[in-house]
Design an enzyme around this catalytic site. Sequence first.
Site, short mmCIF file in Angstrom:
data_model
loop_
_atom_site.label_atom_id
_atom_site.label_comp_id
_atom_site.label_asym_id
_atom_site.label_seq_id
_atom_site.Cartn_x
_atom_site.Cartn_y
_atom_site.Cartn_z
N HIS A 56 0.85 -1.20 0.00
CA HIS A 56 0.00 0.00 0.00
C HIS A 56 0.88 1.24 0.00
CE1 HIS A 56 0.72 -0.60 4.30
NE2 HIS A 56 0.18 0.58 4.60
N HIS A 58 1.39 3.92 2.02
CA HIS A 58 1.96 4.67 3.15
C HIS A 58 3.48 4.75 3.04
CE1 HIS A 58 -1.89 3.97 5.74
NE2 HIS A 58 -1.98 5.02 4.96
N HIS A 114 -7.46 -0.96 5.68
CA HIS A 114 -6.44 -0.03 6.18
C HIS A 114 -6.27 1.12 5.18
CE1 HIS A 114 -2.78 1.28 8.18
NE2 HIS A 114 -2.09 1.13 7.08
N ASP A 133 -0.14 -4.11 6.21
CA ASP A 133 -0.80 -3.60 7.41
C ASP A 133 -2.25 -4.07 7.49
OD1 ASP A 133 1.53 -2.30 8.06
OD2 ASP A 133 0.75 -0.27 7.74
N HIS A 171 4.63 -4.88 10.84
CA HIS A 171 5.01 -4.20 12.09
C HIS A 171 5.09 -5.17 13.26
CE1 HIS A 171 4.55 0.01 10.66
NE2 HIS A 171 3.60 -0.48 9.89
FE FE Z 1 2.71 0.57 8.16
ZN ZN Z 2 0.04 1.52 6.62
#
Ligand code: FE
Ligand code: ZN
Length: 255
Positions: A56, A58, A114, A133, A171
């Site tokens: 994605h 981000h 997300h 995520d 993460h």
């Molecule tokens: Fe992230």
């Molecule tokens: Zn993200």
Amino acid sequence: MPIDIRQFACLSDNYGYLVHDRVTGATAAIDTPDAGAINRELEAAGWKLTHILNTHHHWDHAGGNLALKETWGCEIVGPKGEAAKIPGLDRPVGEGAEIMLGASKATVHETPGHTLGHIIYHFADDRAAFVGDTIFAMGCGRLFEGTAEQMWSSLSMISALPADTKLYCAHEYTKANAAFALSVDPQNIDLKKRSAEVETLRAKNIPTVPTTVALERATNPFLRAADPSLQAAINMEGAKPVDVFAETRRLKDNF
Ligand code: FE
Ligand code: ZN
């Protein structure tokens, strides 16, 4: 075909991954949280970067794209639903697309929630999925762009993958996720056991990722919205799973 996976911590709590096809030497970075860290790992492994597979848009997932492309001339694959936001994107892909990393194959699945265009890469033969995520160990991504309905559908798809599939999350949020999970699913024996294990691992700074589909089915509150004891714990007995999921996500946002 067999792949080797190299996992490394970077930024404050991200994991970077390199996926290496043993047959051809083709090597992909799953997301680009930190170009410098990715280059150091490539050098340590003796691998040459041929692909970037973005989940994605981000910055902690696509922020290193242009620097790595300039160094390696690699092909950048990413979500067609957010093509305009992925730096250097060469190949926009959506549901069902097949990516060949040398002789190894990944299938793309769309997992909106997300972000709206979020995708995951499933190396089915290797029982590995890079989930960005969307799902974390005992957690899931925040709903920045999508709806609870979209995220519930995305998580349900992941939950239906083969039980032994390893889930490579982006993460290390596991310890905080475990604390929340216990608050909404306090009777869950598997969850209590896992939370204790996570405490031990994190005290030694050992990664708790990857996780597996089986482990998440048993302990992730965001996959357990149909479970009577979780429903009872948040006063939603008999409610629709999607509504239980939405309430669980809301509670986590305020935890
Ligand atoms: Fe992230
Ligand atoms: Zn993200």
